[in-house]
Design an enzyme around this catalytic site. Structure first.
Site, mmCIF file in Angstrom:
data_model
loop_
_atom_site.group_PDB
_atom_site.id
_atom_site.type_symbol
_atom_site.label_atom_id
_atom_site.label_comp_id
_atom_site.label_asym_id
_atom_site.label_seq_id
_atom_site.Cartn_x
_atom_site.Cartn_y
_atom_site.Cartn_z
ATOM 1 N N ASP A 13 4.690 -10.359 38.024
ATOM 2 C CA ASP A 13 5.661 -10.862 39.003
ATOM 3 C C ASP A 13 6.584 -11.901 38.376
ATOM 4 O OD1 ASP A 13 6.875 -11.071 41.459
ATOM 5 O OD2 ASP A 13 5.472 -12.554 42.221
ATOM 6 N N ASN A 61 7.493 -2.474 47.352
ATOM 7 C CA ASN A 61 8.684 -2.695 46.515
ATOM 8 C C ASN A 61 9.713 -1.583 46.698
ATOM 9 O OD1 ASN A 61 6.799 -3.885 43.608
ATOM 10 N ND2 ASN A 61 7.726 -5.055 45.269
HETATM 11 C C1 FPP Z 1 7.990 -8.039 39.989
HETATM 12 O O1 FPP Z 1 8.973 -9.028 39.773
HETATM 13 C C2 FPP Z 1 8.209 -6.969 39.055
HETATM 14 C C3 FPP Z 1 8.520 -5.702 39.419
HETATM 15 C C4 FPP Z 1 8.679 -5.269 40.817
HETATM 16 C C5 FPP Z 1 8.763 -4.683 38.373
HETATM 17 C C6 FPP Z 1 7.873 -4.792 37.172
HETATM 18 C C7 FPP Z 1 8.332 -3.854 36.156
HETATM 19 C C8 FPP Z 1 8.319 -4.074 34.825
HETATM 20 C C9 FPP Z 1 7.709 -5.254 34.172
HETATM 21 C C10 FPP Z 1 8.856 -3.016 33.928
HETATM 22 C C11 FPP Z 1 7.949 -1.890 34.098
HETATM 23 C C12 FPP Z 1 8.178 -0.783 33.252
HETATM 24 C C13 FPP Z 1 7.261 0.222 33.143
HETATM 25 C C14 FPP Z 1 7.528 1.316 32.223
HETATM 26 C C15 FPP Z 1 6.000 0.248 33.894
HETATM 27 P P1 FPP Z 1 10.005 -9.279 40.928
HETATM 28 O O2 FPP Z 1 11.185 -8.405 40.716
HETATM 29 O O3 FPP Z 1 9.337 -9.151 42.248
HETATM 30 O O4 FPP Z 1 10.388 -10.760 40.633
HETATM 31 P P2 FPP Z 1 10.767 -11.868 41.695
HETATM 32 O O5 FPP Z 1 9.529 -12.101 42.528
HETATM 33 O O6 FPP Z 1 11.081 -13.031 40.822
HETATM 34 O O7 FPP Z 1 11.927 -11.358 42.465
#
Ligand code: FPP
Length: 226
Positions: A13, A61
């Site tokens: 996250d 998400n």
């Molecule tokens: C949460 O941070 C992260 C995600 C929803 C996406 C995670 C994906 C990756 C690390 C890349 C994955 C790639 C593969 C191939 C599996 P957020 O966007 O919710 O962050 P925030 O809470 O700060 O908004």
């Protein structure tokens, strides 16, 4: 150094907040997160951890704007096409879990062929959760059990989950400051040790992982016993 976890799970996250702080688009945070995810998982396998499960996209998400989802899907496609050789070279088997109805079919086709191509890996297993929800997974397993027409044991029930056959996580790490499970591995984490980091995922280094492992090594896992 005490015992090493056999299986770590990570809620990655904070990509969006990491990007925002740097005045970058959210997608830049996801791209950086992907780089971090590759390095971190290789570091974990290098240290002898056998299973690494990563939460890349929850069912919830999927309500995010199409633009962000499109960019995440592009990263999944990129990962499943460009990283198989790396996984194979290191003997890591890929497994992808999640609801096949919720993501574009070509992503699942790439995921399944990635699983097949890496099926011979003997050194470790990388489990990616995309379009995954713990409650939904439990419900699907309950329904499968009901269709079976007889009561199931705990072991039989675990086998019906999408993580069937994989030992339960020993350590769950969540980056990005929040302290909750957000529908990840709800059944599997009943006795998992929890570790929360205030760092946003793109900033969570391999040394930070080592610190989480040190914290795990000091814990006394009693599983409810004394
Ligand atoms: C949460 O941070 C992260 C995600 C929803 C996406 C995670 C994906 C990756 C690390 C890349 C994955 C790639 C593969 C191939 C599996 P957020 O966007 O919710 O962050 P925030 O809470 O700060 O908004």
């Amino acid at each position: 150094m005490g015992e090493l976890p056999r299986h770590i799970a990570v809620i990655m996250d904070g990509n969006g907040r990491w990007a925002k702080k740097r005045l970058l688009p959210r997608n830049a945070g996801h791209r950086e997160g992907l780089k971090r995810m590759i390095s971190l998982s290789e570091h974990a396998f290098g240290r002898g951890i056998e299973y690494v499960t990563l939460f890349a996209l929850s069912t919830e998400n999927l309500a995010r704007p199409q633009e962000e989802l499109g960019a995440l899907f592009a990263l999944f496609r990129k990962y499943f096409t460009e990283n198989l050789e790396r996984l194979k070279a290191k003997g890591i088997r890929l497994k992808v879990i999640g609801d096949e109805r919720l993501l574009p079919g070509d992503i699942w086709a790439l995921a399944r062929s990635g699983e097949e191509e890496t099926a011979g890996g003997k050194s470790g297993m990388l489990v990616l959760a995309i379009g995954y929800g713990g409650r939904q997974d439990i419900l699907a397993a309950v329904n499968a059990a009901v269709r079976g027409g007889k009561e199931v044991t705990g072991e039989e029930f675990s086998a019906l989950l999408s993580t069937g056959g994989i030992p339960f996580p020993d350590l769950l790490i969540r980056t990005g400051k929040e302290k909750r499970l957000s529908n990840f591995l709800l059944y599997e984490c009943a006795y998992t040790e929890l570790y929360f980091s205030d760092k946003m995922f793109p900033a969570f280094t391999n040394a930070d992982l080592d610190r989480a492992l040190e914290s795990y090594a000091k814990r006394d896992r009693r599983y409810g016993k004394i």
